[in-house]
Design a protein around this motif. Sequence first.
Motif, PDB file in Angstrom:
ATOM      1  N   LEU A   1       0.828  -1.207   0.000  1.00 18.89           N
ATOM      2  CA  LEU A   1       0.000   0.000   0.000  1.00 18.89           C
ATOM      3  C   LEU A   1       0.864   1.259   0.000  1.00 18.89           C
ATOM      4  CD1 LEU A   1      -2.832  -1.100   2.438  1.00 18.89           C
ATOM      5  CD2 LEU A   1      -2.881  -1.003  -0.058  1.00 18.89           C
ATOM      6  N   ASP A   2       2.149   1.089  -0.311  1.00 17.97           N
ATOM      7  CA  ASP A   2       3.032   2.247  -0.400  1.00 17.97           C
ATOM      8  C   ASP A   2       2.463   3.233  -1.410  1.00 17.97           C
ATOM      9  OD1 ASP A   2       4.673   0.988   1.379  1.00 17.97           O
ATOM     10  OD2 ASP A   2       6.159   0.361  -0.103  1.00 17.97           O
ATOM     11  N   GLY A   3       2.502   4.505  -1.066  1.00 13.36           N
ATOM     12  CA  GLY A   3       1.952   5.546  -1.926  1.00 13.36           C
ATOM     13  C   GLY A   3       0.726   6.186  -1.323  1.00 13.36           C
ATOM     14  N   LEU A   4       0.072   5.485  -0.396  1.00 11.34           N
ATOM     15  CA  LEU A   4      -1.141   6.046   0.206  1.00 11.34           C
ATOM     16  C   LEU A   4      -0.842   7.116   1.256  1.00 11.34           C
ATOM     17  CD1 LEU A   4      -3.510   2.972   0.566  1.00 11.34           C
ATOM     18  CD2 LEU A   4      -3.541   4.791  -1.140  1.00 11.34           C
ATOM     19  N   SER A   5       0.410   7.200   1.712  1.00 14.89           N
ATOM     20  CA  SER A   5       0.738   8.217   2.717  1.00 14.89           C
ATOM     21  C   SER A   5       0.578   9.623   2.151  1.00 14.89           C
ATOM     22  CB  SER A   5       2.151   8.013   3.254  1.00 14.89           C
ATOM     23  OG  SER A   5       3.078   8.099   2.187  1.00 14.89           O
ATOM     24  N   GLY A   6       0.491   9.756   0.822  1.00 14.60           N
ATOM     25  CA  GLY A   6       0.250  11.050   0.200  1.00 14.60           C
ATOM     26  C   GLY A   6      -1.213  11.435   0.163  1.00 14.60           C
ATOM     27  N   CYS A   7      -2.079  10.636   0.816  1.00 11.32           N
ATOM     28  CA  CYS A   7      -3.534  10.860   0.777  1.00 11.32           C
ATOM     29  C   CYS A   7      -4.055  11.117   2.196  1.00 11.32           C
ATOM     30  CB  CYS A   7      -4.234   9.649   0.176  1.00 11.32           C
ATOM     31  SG  CYS A   7      -3.631   9.193  -1.454  1.00 11.32           S
ATOM     32  N   PRO A   8      -3.791  12.301   2.747  1.00 15.00           N
ATOM     33  CA  PRO A   8      -4.154  12.569   4.147  1.00 15.00           C
ATOM     34  C   PRO A   8      -5.654  12.613   4.418  1.00 15.00           C
ATOM     35  CG  PRO A   8      -3.426  14.582   3.090  1.00 15.00           C
ATOM     36  CD  PRO A   8      -3.175  13.457   2.115  1.00 15.00           C
ATOM     37  N   MET A   9      -6.476  12.778   3.388  1.00 14.77           N
ATOM     38  CA  MET A   9      -7.931  12.874   3.565  1.00 14.77           C
ATOM     39  C   MET A   9      -8.622  11.515   3.470  1.00 14.77           C
ATOM     40  SD  MET A   9      -8.024  16.067   4.030  1.00 14.77           S
ATOM     41  CE  MET A   9      -9.727  16.515   4.029  1.00 14.77           C
ATOM     42  N   LEU A  10      -7.862  10.460   3.141  1.00 10.53           N
ATOM     43  CA  LEU A  10      -8.450   9.142   2.896  1.00 10.53           C
ATOM     44  C   LEU A  10      -9.206   8.630   4.121  1.00 10.53           C
ATOM     45  CD1 LEU A  10      -8.569   7.018   0.623  1.00 10.53           C
ATOM     46  CD2 LEU A  10      -6.645   5.884   1.736  1.00 10.53           C
ATOM     47  N   GLU A  11     -10.479   8.301   3.913  1.00  5.03           N
ATOM     48  CA  GLU A  11     -11.347   7.801   4.983  1.00  5.03           C
ATOM     49  C   GLU A  11     -11.751   6.353   4.766  1.00  5.03           C
ATOM     50  OE1 GLU A  11     -14.647  10.505   4.944  1.00  5.03           O
ATOM     51  OE2 GLU A  11     -13.447  12.179   5.692  1.00  5.03           O
ATOM     52  N   LYS A  12     -11.909   5.955   3.506  1.00  2.82           N
ATOM     53  CA  LYS A  12     -12.372   4.599   3.191  1.00  2.82           C
ATOM     54  C   LYS A  12     -11.412   3.964   2.199  1.00  2.82           C
ATOM     55  CE  LYS A  12     -17.195   6.051   3.539  1.00  2.82           C
ATOM     56  NZ  LYS A  12     -17.698   5.723   4.742  1.00  2.82           N
TER      57      LYS A  12
ATOM     58  N   ARG B   1       0.544  -8.413   2.132  1.00  2.15           N
ATOM     59  CA  ARG B   1       1.022  -9.175   3.291  1.00  2.15           C
ATOM     60  C   ARG B   1       0.839  -8.383   4.576  1.00  2.15           C
ATOM     61  NH1 ARG B   1       4.642 -10.250  -0.754  1.00  2.15           N
ATOM     62  NH2 ARG B   1       4.650 -12.400  -1.435  1.00  2.15           N
ATOM     63  N   ASP B   2       0.806  -7.069   4.464  1.00  3.66           N
ATOM     64  CA  ASP B   2       0.588  -6.216   5.634  1.00  3.66           C
ATOM     65  C   ASP B   2      -0.037  -4.912   5.168  1.00  3.66           C
ATOM     66  OD1 ASP B   2       2.632  -4.148   5.062  1.00  3.66           O
ATOM     67  OD2 ASP B   2       4.051  -5.772   5.428  1.00  3.66           O
ATOM     68  N   LEU B   3      -0.398  -4.089   6.118  1.00  4.97           N
ATOM     69  CA  LEU B   3      -1.063  -2.833   5.795  1.00  4.97           C
ATOM     70  C   LEU B   3      -0.155  -1.630   6.052  1.00  4.97           C
ATOM     71  CD1 LEU B   3      -4.631  -3.608   7.181  1.00  4.97           C
ATOM     72  CD2 LEU B   3      -3.811  -3.761   4.828  1.00  4.97           C
ATOM     73  N   SER B   4       1.165  -1.858   6.034  1.00  6.44           N
ATOM     74  CA  SER B   4       2.068  -0.723   6.192  1.00  6.44           C
ATOM     75  C   SER B   4       1.877   0.206   5.001  1.00  6.44           C
ATOM     76  CB  SER B   4       3.515  -1.196   6.303  1.00  6.44           C
ATOM     77  OG  SER B   4       3.897  -1.847   5.115  1.00  6.44           O
ATOM     78  N   GLY B   5       2.197   1.451   5.183  1.00 11.58           N
ATOM     79  CA  GLY B   5       1.982   2.440   4.129  1.00 11.58           C
ATOM     80  C   GLY B   5       0.776   3.310   4.411  1.00 11.58           C
ATOM     81  N   LEU B   6       0.088   3.022   5.522  1.00 13.35           N
ATOM     82  CA  LEU B   6      -1.114   3.807   5.857  1.00 13.35           C
ATOM     83  C   LEU B   6      -0.843   4.874   6.917  1.00 13.35           C
ATOM     84  CD1 LEU B   6      -3.767   0.942   5.959  1.00 13.35           C
ATOM     85  CD2 LEU B   6      -3.297   2.556   4.105  1.00 13.35           C
ATOM     86  N   GLY B   7       0.418   5.050   7.302  1.00 16.41           N
ATOM     87  CA  GLY B   7       0.764   6.000   8.363  1.00 16.41           C
ATOM     88  C   GLY B   7       0.361   7.431   8.082  1.00 16.41           C
TER      89      GLY B   7
ATOM     90  N   CYS C   1      -2.366   8.419   6.726  1.00 13.29           N
ATOM     91  CA  CYS C   1      -3.820   8.466   6.510  1.00 13.29           C
ATOM     92  C   CYS C   1      -4.529   8.513   7.854  1.00 13.29           C
ATOM     93  CB  CYS C   1      -4.275   7.241   5.720  1.00 13.29           C
ATOM     94  SG  CYS C   1      -3.417   6.995   4.157  1.00 13.29           S
ATOM     95  N   PRO C   2      -4.438   9.633   8.592  1.00 13.31           N
ATOM     96  CA  PRO C   2      -4.992   9.689   9.946  1.00 13.31           C
ATOM     97  C   PRO C   2      -6.515   9.604  10.009  1.00 13.31           C
ATOM     98  CG  PRO C   2      -4.311  11.877   9.240  1.00 13.31           C
ATOM     99  CD  PRO C   2      -3.853  10.903   8.183  1.00 13.31           C
ATOM    100  N   ARG C   3      -7.220   9.868   8.917  1.00  9.62           N
ATOM    101  CA  ARG C   3      -8.695   9.864   8.920  1.00  9.62           C
ATOM    102  C   ARG C   3      -9.294   8.519   8.535  1.00  9.62           C
ATOM    103  NH1 ARG C   3     -10.881  15.502   7.390  1.00  9.62           N
ATOM    104  NH2 ARG C   3      -9.160  16.838   7.976  1.00  9.62           N
ATOM    105  N   LEU C   4      -8.445   7.548   8.232  1.00 10.31           N
ATOM    106  CA  LEU C   4      -8.922   6.260   7.733  1.00 10.31           C
ATOM    107  C   LEU C   4      -9.840   5.584   8.742  1.00 10.31           C
ATOM    108  CD1 LEU C   4      -8.541   4.589   5.173  1.00 10.31           C
ATOM    109  CD2 LEU C   4      -6.738   3.343   6.345  1.00 10.31           C
ATOM    110  N   GLU C   5     -11.069   5.249   8.297  1.00  9.42           N
ATOM    111  CA  GLU C   5     -12.084   4.639   9.154  1.00  9.42           C
ATOM    112  C   GLU C   5     -12.381   3.199   8.759  1.00  9.42           C
ATOM    113  OE1 GLU C   5     -15.450   7.134   8.555  1.00  9.42           O
ATOM    114  OE2 GLU C   5     -14.508   8.885   9.465  1.00  9.42           O
ATOM    115  N   GLU C   6     -12.412   2.908   7.443  1.00  9.40           N
ATOM    116  CA  GLU C   6     -12.744   1.556   6.970  1.00  9.40           C
ATOM    117  C   GLU C   6     -11.680   1.092   5.992  1.00  9.40           C
ATOM    118  OE1 GLU C   6     -16.567   1.219   5.037  1.00  9.40           O
ATOM    119  OE2 GLU C   6     -17.343   2.859   6.137  1.00  9.40           O
TER     120      GLU C   6
END
Length: 142
Positions: A109-120, A129-135, A137-142
Amino acid sequence: GGRARTLSPPQGRPGHFPPLPLTSDIVQSGTAQGKRKDEPREKFMARITHLRLSAKKLTSLANLGTMCPALATLFATDNRLTTLAEPTGIPQLRSLKALYLQSNVLTSLDGLSGCPMLEKLYVDGNYLRDLSGLGGCPRLEE
């Protein structure tokens, strides 16, 4: 009697598909927003907020961030995406709130750290294999 079918990821190694890059024609076909008469294509694409790119056999979302910087919702399920980290793609979508990526061939999921508004975020049916790369994305709910 019939045989039961189980769903499994595509056979072979991830990323063995011939490249099919994202083009402005594919983007334009994936939105319900109308292009105004005499509006340049670039201006029209810069206004797009919702995009449906599912089942287009895409191998890359490179240039999506450049083409559609206002994108808030992206459906890109059932494609052949192997990465989200192209610098001109997902990492540039600063307004992205909902991302549907089921049934691709993503390994990271590398590349998603550039999406600070991501909620879903929906990513089942990939090779993660893991969900690293979401650091980032502080608004992520689902």
